[in-house]
Motif scaffolding. Structure first.
Motif, PDB file in Angstrom:
ATOM      1  N   GLN A  63       0.837  -1.186   0.000  1.00  0.00           N
ATOM      2  CA  GLN A  63       0.000   0.000   0.000  1.00  0.00           C
ATOM      3  C   GLN A  63       0.878   1.244   0.000  1.00  0.00           C
ATOM      4  OE1 GLN A  63      -2.364   0.712   3.510  1.00  0.00           O
ATOM      5  NE2 GLN A  63      -0.801  -0.102   4.888  1.00  0.00           N
ATOM      6  N   LEU A  64       0.340   2.320  -0.512  1.00  0.00           N
ATOM      7  CA  LEU A  64       1.075   3.577  -0.534  1.00  0.00           C
ATOM      8  C   LEU A  64       0.960   4.270   0.816  1.00  0.00           C
ATOM      9  CD1 LEU A  64       0.137   5.015  -4.041  1.00  0.00           C
ATOM     10  CD2 LEU A  64       2.372   4.165  -3.309  1.00  0.00           C
ATOM     11  N   ILE A  65       2.100   4.702   1.350  1.00  0.00           N
ATOM     12  CA  ILE A  65       2.124   5.398   2.628  1.00  0.00           C
ATOM     13  C   ILE A  65       3.078   6.587   2.526  1.00  0.00           C
ATOM     14  CG2 ILE A  65       1.677   3.276   3.922  1.00  0.00           C
ATOM     15  CD1 ILE A  65       4.665   3.382   4.760  1.00  0.00           C
ATOM     16  N   GLN A  66       3.080   7.412   3.565  1.00  0.00           N
ATOM     17  CA  GLN A  66       4.056   8.488   3.670  1.00  0.00           C
ATOM     18  C   GLN A  66       5.332   7.919   4.275  1.00  0.00           C
ATOM     19  OE1 GLN A  66       2.636  11.910   5.767  1.00  0.00           O
ATOM     20  NE2 GLN A  66       4.549  13.048   5.576  1.00  0.00           N
ATOM     21  N   PRO A  67       6.488   8.198   3.689  1.00  0.00           N
ATOM     22  CA  PRO A  67       7.729   7.600   4.200  1.00  0.00           C
ATOM     23  C   PRO A  67       8.148   8.198   5.536  1.00  0.00           C
ATOM     24  CG  PRO A  67       8.234   9.209   2.511  1.00  0.00           C
ATOM     25  CD  PRO A  67       6.729   9.081   2.538  1.00  0.00           C
ATOM     26  N   TYR A  68       9.099   7.505   6.178  1.00  0.00           N
ATOM     27  CA  TYR A  68       9.686   8.051   7.405  1.00  0.00           C
ATOM     28  C   TYR A  68      10.459   9.323   7.066  1.00  0.00           C
ATOM     29  CZ  TYR A  68       8.594   3.504   9.462  1.00  0.00           C
ATOM     30  OH  TYR A  68       7.948   2.377   9.905  1.00  0.00           O
ATOM     31  N   LYS A  69      10.456  10.276   7.983  1.00  0.00           N
ATOM     32  CA  LYS A  69      11.099  11.563   7.726  1.00  0.00           C
ATOM     33  C   LYS A  69      12.597  11.424   7.485  1.00  0.00           C
ATOM     34  CE  LYS A  69       7.729  14.371  10.247  1.00  0.00           C
ATOM     35  NZ  LYS A  69       7.527  15.348  11.356  1.00  0.00           N
ATOM     36  N   ASP A  70      13.244  10.463   8.163  1.00  0.00           N
ATOM     37  CA  ASP A  70      14.683  10.301   7.982  1.00  0.00           C
ATOM     38  C   ASP A  70      15.028   9.452   6.758  1.00  0.00           C
ATOM     39  OD1 ASP A  70      13.549   8.068   9.146  1.00  0.00           O
ATOM     40  OD2 ASP A  70      15.359   7.536  10.274  1.00  0.00           O
ATOM     41  N   ARG A  71      14.005   8.875   6.091  1.00  0.00           N
ATOM     42  CA  ARG A  71      14.224   8.106   4.874  1.00  0.00           C
ATOM     43  C   ARG A  71      13.137   8.463   3.861  1.00  0.00           C
ATOM     44  NH1 ARG A  71      15.730   2.053   7.222  1.00  0.00           N
ATOM     45  NH2 ARG A  71      17.607   2.694   8.384  1.00  0.00           N
ATOM     46  N   PRO A  72      13.188   9.682   3.343  1.00  0.00           N
ATOM     47  CA  PRO A  72      12.101  10.159   2.476  1.00  0.00           C
ATOM     48  C   PRO A  72      12.029   9.468   1.120  1.00  0.00           C
ATOM     49  CG  PRO A  72      13.908  11.738   2.503  1.00  0.00           C
ATOM     50  CD  PRO A  72      14.229  10.708   3.544  1.00  0.00           C
ATOM     51  N   LYS A  73      13.093   8.781   0.732  1.00  0.00           N
ATOM     52  CA  LYS A  73      13.118   8.140  -0.586  1.00  0.00           C
ATOM     53  C   LYS A  73      13.110   6.618  -0.512  1.00  0.00           C
ATOM     54  CE  LYS A  73      15.617  11.948  -2.801  1.00  0.00           C
ATOM     55  NZ  LYS A  73      16.817  12.320  -3.615  1.00  0.00           N
ATOM     56  N   GLU A  74      12.721   6.077   0.644  1.00  0.00           N
ATOM     57  CA  GLU A  74      12.740   4.634   0.810  1.00  0.00           C
ATOM     58  C   GLU A  74      11.368   4.108   1.222  1.00  0.00           C
ATOM     59  OE1 GLU A  74      15.806   2.822   3.092  1.00  0.00           O
ATOM     60  OE2 GLU A  74      17.309   4.314   2.526  1.00  0.00           O
ATOM     61  N   GLY A  75      10.968   3.004   0.588  1.00  0.00           N
ATOM     62  CA  GLY A  75       9.775   2.306   1.016  1.00  0.00           C
ATOM     63  C   GLY A  75      10.082   1.449   2.233  1.00  0.00           C
ATOM     64  N   THR A  76       9.111   0.683   2.674  1.00  0.00           N
ATOM     65  CA  THR A  76       9.292  -0.120   3.876  1.00  0.00           C
ATOM     66  C   THR A  76       8.983  -1.580   3.589  1.00  0.00           C
ATOM     67  OG1 THR A  76       7.012   0.198   4.633  1.00  0.00           O
ATOM     68  CG2 THR A  76       8.648   1.843   5.321  1.00  0.00           C
ATOM     69  N   LEU A  77       9.526  -2.436   4.448  1.00  0.00           N
ATOM     70  CA  LEU A  77       9.284  -3.879   4.383  1.00  0.00           C
ATOM     71  C   LEU A  77       8.986  -4.365   5.790  1.00  0.00           C
ATOM     72  CD1 LEU A  77       9.422  -6.544   2.684  1.00  0.00           C
ATOM     73  CD2 LEU A  77      11.810  -6.706   3.395  1.00  0.00           C
ATOM     74  N   SER A  78       7.875  -5.046   5.976  1.00  0.00           N
ATOM     75  CA  SER A  78       7.504  -5.528   7.309  1.00  0.00           C
ATOM     76  C   SER A  78       7.021  -6.965   7.226  1.00  0.00           C
ATOM     77  CB  SER A  78       6.426  -4.636   7.941  1.00  0.00           C
ATOM     78  OG  SER A  78       5.301  -4.538   7.094  1.00  0.00           O
ATOM     79  N   ILE A  79       7.215  -7.693   8.336  1.00  0.00           N
ATOM     80  CA  ILE A  79       6.866  -9.109   8.419  1.00  0.00           C
ATOM     81  C   ILE A  79       5.845  -9.312   9.528  1.00  0.00           C
ATOM     82  CG2 ILE A  79       7.749 -11.461   8.619  1.00  0.00           C
ATOM     83  CD1 ILE A  79       9.102 -10.008   6.379  1.00  0.00           C
ATOM     84  N   PHE A  80       4.814 -10.104   9.255  1.00  0.00           N
ATOM     85  CA  PHE A  80       3.821 -10.462  10.261  1.00  0.00           C
ATOM     86  C   PHE A  80       3.608 -11.974  10.207  1.00  0.00           C
ATOM     87  CE2 PHE A  80       3.072  -6.086   9.195  1.00  0.00           C
ATOM     88  CZ  PHE A  80       2.802  -5.477  10.410  1.00  0.00           C
ATOM     89  N   THR A  81       3.505 -12.589  11.370  1.00  0.00           N
ATOM     90  CA  THR A  81       3.349 -14.037  11.435  1.00  0.00           C
ATOM     91  C   THR A  81       2.042 -14.401  12.121  1.00  0.00           C
ATOM     92  OG1 THR A  81       4.616 -14.127  13.500  1.00  0.00           O
ATOM     93  CG2 THR A  81       5.830 -14.473  11.457  1.00  0.00           C
ATOM     94  N   GLU A  82       1.460 -15.502  11.693  1.00  0.00           N
ATOM     95  CA  GLU A  82       0.230 -16.012  12.294  1.00  0.00           C
ATOM     96  C   GLU A  82       0.415 -17.488  12.618  1.00  0.00           C
ATOM     97  OE1 GLU A  82      -4.521 -16.768  11.332  1.00  0.00           O
ATOM     98  OE2 GLU A  82      -3.223 -15.832   9.845  1.00  0.00           O
ATOM     99  N   PHE A  83       0.261 -17.826  13.895  1.00  0.00           N
ATOM    100  CA  PHE A  83       0.401 -19.203  14.360  1.00  0.00           C
ATOM    101  C   PHE A  83      -0.988 -19.765  14.636  1.00  0.00           C
ATOM    102  CE2 PHE A  83       4.984 -19.708  15.985  1.00  0.00           C
ATOM    103  CZ  PHE A  83       5.462 -18.827  15.018  1.00  0.00           C
ATOM    104  N   SER A  84      -1.432 -20.683  13.822  1.00  0.00           N
ATOM    105  CA  SER A  84      -2.748 -21.276  14.015  1.00  0.00           C
ATOM    106  C   SER A  84      -2.669 -22.462  14.970  1.00  0.00           C
ATOM    107  CB  SER A  84      -3.316 -21.738  12.671  1.00  0.00           C
ATOM    108  OG  SER A  84      -4.466 -22.529  12.867  1.00  0.00           O
TER     109      SER A  84
END
Length: 223
Positions: free
Chosen positions: A67-88
Motif C-alpha cells: 500500500q502507498l504510505i508516507q515515508p519516514y522523515k529520515d528516509r524520504p526516498k525509501e519504502g518499507t518492508l515488514s513481516i507479520f506471522t500467524e500461528f494457528s
C-alpha cells in the motif's frame, strides 16, 4: 528458538538415547545424513505474491501485499518492508489463538532481520514521490503445520512470495504533478520488486556433550 517453538513435543529417555546413538553413527531417524536437508516443496498456485513452502512436515504460506504510505522523515526516498506471522492452533496444539504470542513475534523478527539488514529488497525502488508516497511491502507468514524448521520454511516462503509479487505501476499527474495515479493491471503491466539477492536461512543444531552438529534439525531431535 526452534526448540522453544516445538515446546509441546516431549521425548522419553529411551527415545533420546536412541536418537543420540543414531546421531553418533551419523544417521538420523529418518535416514538422512547429518548435513542432508529435508525435501523442499514450493507451490505458486494462489496468484501473484503468494507461496506455500513445505519442508518435511512443516508448511508455511507467504502472502505479499502493498500500500502507498508516507515515508519516514529520515528516509524520504525509501519504502518499507515488514513481516507479520500467524500461528494457528491447527498447526500445533501449543499455539494459542488471538494476538501473536512471543514465539510468533520472535519468528517474525528473525525473518525481518534477515531480509531488511541484508537489504535484499531495494527499498529505494519503492519510492513514488520523495517525502510523500512510497510503497509499504507487507509479508504475512501463516504457519499451517509445525514439524520443526519454522525459521527455514518461513524464510523461504517470504522470499518466494516476494519474487512472485507484482506491484501496480504508478505515474504522477494533476495540475501540480504531485498526484499519484495507480494504474490497474489491465491498463499498465504491474512491476516486480527489485530483489538484489536471496538470503537463505539454514538452521543448525548441536546435540549432547559430544558436540554433534547437523543442519535442518527436525522437531523430534531439536530438543
Amino acid at each position: 528458538m526452534e526448540g522453544r517453538i516445538s515446546n509441546a513435543w516431549r521425548l522419553t529417555v529411551n527415545d533420546k538415547n536412541f536418537i543420540k546413538t543414531a546421531l553418533l553413527s551419523e544417521i538420523r531417524i529418518d535416514g538422512r545424513k547429518p548435513f542432508e536437508y529435508r525435501k523442499i516443496s514450493i507451490k505458486f498456485d494462489r496468484g501473484d505474491g503468494s507461496s506455500e513452502v513445505q519442508i518435511g512436515q512443516t508448511r508455511v504460506m507467504g502472502i505479499v501485499t502493498a500500500q502507498l504510505i508516507q515515508p519516514y522523515k529520515d528516509r524520504p526516498k525509501e519504502g518499507t518492508l515488514s513481516i507479520f506471522t500467524e500461528f494457528s492452533p491447527m498447526a500445533d496444539p501449543s499455539f494459542e489463538p488471538g494476538r501473536p504470542g512471543e514465539l510468533a513475534v520472535e519468528l517474525g523478527r528473525i525473518i525481518d532481520r534477515g531480509l531488511r539488514e541484508s537489504r535484499a529488497v531495494d527499498t529505494e525502488s519503492l519510492c513514488i514521490l520523495a517525502g510523500k508516497y512510497v510503497w509499504a511491502i507487507r509479508i504475512d507468514l501463516h504457519i499451517l503445520d509445525n514439524g520443526g524448521n519454522l525459521v527455514d520454511a518461513a524464510n523461504i516462503a517470504a522470499l518466494a512470495a516476494l519474487l512472485t509479487y507484482l506491484r501496480p505501476e504508478c505515474s504522477l499527474g494533476g495540475e501540480d504533478g504531485q498526484e499519484v495515479i495507480v494504474h490497474p493491471p489491465e491498463i499498465r503491466e504491474p512491476l516486480p520488486l527489485t530483489v538484489h539477492h536471496l538470503p537463505i536461512a539454514i538452521t543448525f543444531g548441536f546435540f549432547g556433550n559430544e558436540g554433534i552438529l547437523m543442519n535442518s534439525a527436525n522437531r523430534s531431535n531439536s530438543q
